[in-house]
Design a protein around this motif. Structure first.
Motif, short mmCIF file in Angstrom:
data_model
loop_
_atom_site.label_atom_id
_atom_site.label_comp_id
_atom_site.label_asym_id
_atom_site.label_seq_id
_atom_site.Cartn_x
_atom_site.Cartn_y
_atom_site.Cartn_z
N VAL A 1 0.83 -1.20 0.00
CA VAL A 1 0.00 0.00 0.00
C VAL A 1 0.87 1.26 0.00
CG1 VAL A 1 -1.67 1.34 1.34
CG2 VAL A 1 -1.98 -1.12 1.07
N VAL A 2 1.91 1.28 0.81
CA VAL A 2 2.79 2.45 0.86
C VAL A 2 3.49 2.65 -0.47
CG1 VAL A 2 4.85 3.45 1.93
CG2 VAL A 2 3.12 2.35 3.36
N GLU A 3 3.98 1.57 -1.06
CA GLU A 3 4.67 1.67 -2.34
C GLU A 3 3.73 2.23 -3.42
OE1 GLU A 3 7.45 -1.15 -5.17
OE2 GLU A 3 5.71 -2.05 -4.20
N THR A 4 2.51 1.72 -3.48
CA THR A 4 1.54 2.19 -4.46
C THR A 4 1.16 3.64 -4.20
OG1 THR A 4 0.67 -0.06 -4.70
CG2 THR A 4 -0.72 1.76 -5.47
N GLY A 5 0.97 3.98 -2.93
CA GLY A 5 0.63 5.36 -2.58
C GLY A 5 1.72 6.34 -2.96
#
Length: 228
Positions: A152-156
């Motif tokens: 999620v952090v990477e995509t965000g």
């Protein structure tokens, strides 16, 4: 006058090494964090390069704290032309074991910190004709079990970076992320500790993207993989 870089997440590992690398390239460094003692070795290494260095106490997820820190950076070193946010991986386990608090801390904190610090430097960078917003992110999810937070952090970070790259392009400000391939070793194995080829490659990518030669490179997620 030397260019100024403002760095977060530089207490240890690749964040510390990236700060030193920017200093070696002739930049003065402002290190933001909540614990000066934890950054003592980083500050020493930067000072040994001969560049100016200042530690500024700040909570990067708090807008008022970051604004206050930026004012001090301006006063002591000048306006930052480079913002480097170093975000580390914190897997919290399988989905069924994640609490609401785990998720909020592990996902919301890093994304908010990058958002708050990036927003804070935009006006000074526009005033000075451009700048570099970089995120060094050891958050590859790669579909691995137990890595929901990292995914999620990477995509965000990718979506945020691509969006602000388009918004800020007319002002000469670039935005990019340096991130590992899923197969790469972790960012704690730094060159300074005799570590991986991967870590050295990540530092080279940061160095390039922070420099004048990367003026036309923006909105990119640069995946650095092991070469040996």
């Amino acid at each position: 006058m030397a260019r100024v870089a403002m760095v977060t997440g530089a207490a240890r590992g690749i964040g510390a090494d990236a700060s030193v690398r920017l200093a070696e390239d002739g930049m003065d460094i402002a290190v933001l964090g909540t614990d000066e003692a934890a950054h003592a070795d980083t500050l020493r290494r930067i000072t040994e390069t001969g560049r100016r260095c200042v530690f500024v106490a700040a909570d990067v997820a708090d807008a008022a704290s970051v604004d206050s820190a930026l004012a001090r950076v301006h006063s002591e070193l000048g306006d930052p032309v480079v913002l480097l946010s170093c975000v580390g991986a914190v897997d919290r386990g399988p989905l069924r074991e994640l609490s609401d608090q785990d998720w909020t801390e592990a996902v919301g904190g890093p994304l908010r910190g990058v958002f708050v610090t990036s927003r804070a430097v935009v006006d000074p960078m526009i005033k000075n004709g451009g700048g570099r917003i970089l995120t060094l992110a050891d958050v590859a999810g790669g579909g691995r079990p137990g890595a929901a937070r990292n995914s999620v952090v990477e995509t965000g970070l990718a979506g945020f970076t691509r969006t602000i790259a388009l918004e800020l392009r007319p002002f000469g400000i670039t935005a990019n992320v340096v991130a590992p391939e899923p197969s790469a070793t972790d960012l704690t194995a730094t060159p300074a500790a005799g570590g991986s080829t991967y870590a050295a490659g990540a530092l080279d990518a940061v160095r390039f993207l922070a420099g004048d030669g990367a003026a036309a490179v923006s909105g990119q997620i640069v995946h650095v993989a092991m070469t040996a």
